[in-house]
Design a protein around this motif. Structure first.
Motif, PDB file in Angstrom:
ATOM      1  N   THR A 141       0.935  -1.148  -0.084  1.00  0.00           N
ATOM      2  CA  THR A 141       0.132   0.129  -0.112  1.00  0.00           C
ATOM      3  C   THR A 141       0.961   1.059   0.095  1.00  0.00           C
ATOM      4  O   THR A 141       1.828   1.195   0.547  1.00  0.00           O
ATOM      5  CB  THR A 141      -1.110   0.008   1.095  1.00  0.00           C
ATOM      6  N   LYS A 362      -3.274   1.760  -3.387  1.00  0.00           N
ATOM      7  CA  LYS A 362      -1.986   1.693  -4.382  1.00  0.00           C
ATOM      8  C   LYS A 362      -1.723   2.883  -4.885  1.00  0.00           C
ATOM      9  O   LYS A 362      -2.660   3.641  -4.816  1.00  0.00           O
ATOM     10  CB  LYS A 362      -2.138   0.699  -5.347  1.00  0.00           C
ATOM     11  N   SER A 366       3.720   1.480  -7.021  1.00  0.00           N
ATOM     12  CA  SER A 366       3.564   0.526  -7.879  1.00  0.00           C
ATOM     13  C   SER A 366       3.885   0.729  -9.218  1.00  0.00           C
ATOM     14  O   SER A 366       4.259  -0.152 -10.091  1.00  0.00           O
ATOM     15  CB  SER A 366       2.100  -0.051  -7.744  1.00  0.00           C
TER      16      SER A 366
END
Length: 409
Positions: A141, A362, A366
């Motif tokens: 996260t 997210k 990422s």
């Protein structure tokens, strides 16, 4: 355009988009800037389709490539953002919730990586090791997104500490897992490949090395600050710790994100606060809050502009939509299993599983990890799917997590 010109343009656009959001949209600043940036990007793409002679897409694509998003975040902005986030997390509260944070940042990341990886392999037909790399990069996260949403959600303090602490640490652990899996899945990127023993050694070196370095540098900075009574010098020392410590961690091949988190937690702790006068503490808090807000604005602006680096196709979009549900399932497993294991030994806030599942946003990390992948036939697909999942997470989950928390918490 030069690097300096692009940086100047990003600052100008971030300021302009932040003003538009404040005046018209009035959304949480990061989400509002992302929406404005994405809308402008899509309008430019539409204009390029209507008037292809303008060459807007090619120009923007070139500018995005010059300002390498992955390098800018992973080797520059991330250290400052993590340090700023950790600086405002109460270490005493974190200690009271250390079992939850530890299990979610280790077991949770591992479970999420496996669930997301196996599911991605099933959806796309990607080889399992390649799919596990996707699982690793989509599992952490984003503390930048999470902490920004938490400020507006007004959650119970214990729940906020669990989400914030877990987000700060699972980011560092997830990055290490990603590096290990990339070394296994892309042996061409490592002349010798990577054995299981090498993978374990790399994980221990990165994770524990980063923690030890962060605590050591943080303690050393604290000892120096005790002897100083000039607020601007002490603010400068914290900036030097965040910048220099992050680059030193990269040079030593230990986890720079974990270093930044540990150093920030130590400097922000009440035990070390007596090294600063109240005036200095106020300046340090205000300075890092301002740094956090500015870098947040630039980061989410860049996420919106990254649409020019994405090669969309119908198959990739379908895989991306399916992967939204997959990432939520992986997050649910990552939250549910550790909490279930700990329930016999402690109580939890009402609604903790749905809130932490939906609140596990997210973000740019990422996307940056997907961009950093070695070139392969699977990289464009992974990048597109990751971008779609991140947009859904920030916009949809980010705008509704506070409402969900009030409903079930």
């Amino acid at each position: 355009m030069t690097f300096l010109q692009i940086t100047s343009a990003l600052i100008v656009l971030a300021g302009a988009f932040a003003a538009i959001n404040s005046i018209y949209l009035r959304l949480p600043s990061a989400i509002g800037i992302l929406l404005v940036s994405l809308s402008v990007s899509l309008c430019l793409l539409a204009m390029d389709v209507i008037w292809p002679g303008l060459g807007l897409s090619a120009t923007m694509h070139g500018a995005v490539e010059i300002f390498d998003f992955s390098d800018a975040l992973l080797e520059g902005m991330l250290g400052l953002l993590l340090f700023a986030g950790a600086l405002h997390v109460n270490l005493a509260d974190l200690k009271a919730n250390w079992r939850v944070v530890l299990l979610m940042a280790t077991m949770g990341v591992a479970l999420s990586t496996v669930v997301a990886g196996v599911g991605f392999s099933w959806i796309t037909g990607a080889p399992l090791m390649i799919a596990l790399v996707f699982g690793a990069l989509i599992s952490p996260t984003d503390p930048v997104a999470v902490l920004g949403v938490l400020r507006a959600a007004n959650l119970k303090k214990s729940l906020e500490t669990k989400i914030a602490g877990e987000s700060l640490f699972n980011d560092g652990v997830g990055y290490v897992v990603f590096l290990v899996l990339v070394g296994i899945a892309f042996p061409a990127s490592d002349a010798h490949g990577m054995s299981f023993t090498d993978a374990v050694q790399l994980f221990v070196q990165e994770a524990f090395g980063g923690a030890v370095l962060g605590l050591t540098l943080g303690w050393g900075t604290y000892k120096v600050m005790i002897k100083i009574d000039d607020y601007w010098v002490e603010v400068l020392l914290t900036l030097a710790l965040a910048f220099g410590g992050y680059q030193l961690a990269i040079w030593l091949h230990v986890s720079a994100p974990i270093m930044a988190v540990c150093a920030g937690l130590l400097i922000g702790d009440e035990i070390t606060s007596h090294a600063m006068t109240q005036k200095t503490r106020d300046y340090v808090d205000a300075f890092w809050k301002l740094i956090d807000e500015i870098l947040n604005a630039v980061l989410f602006l860049m996420i919106g502009l990254e649409v020019f680096a994405i090669a969309f196709s119908m198959d990739a979009v379908v895989a991306g939509v399916l992967s939204i549900g997959l990432s939520l399932l992986a997050r649910l497993v990552a939250v549910f299993v550790p909490i279930t294991l700990l329930r016999p030994f402690r109580s939890f806030s009402k609604g903790i599983v749905p809130i932490m599942t939906w609140g596990g946003l997210k973000g740019g990390i990422s996307v940056a990890l997907a961009l950093s992948l070695p070139d392969s036939e699977w990289k464009p697909l992974i990048l597109t799917v990751t971008y779609i999942v991140v947009l859904f997470s920030i916009i949809v989950q980010g705008l509704t997590v506070a409402r969900l928390a009030r409903r079930v918490g």
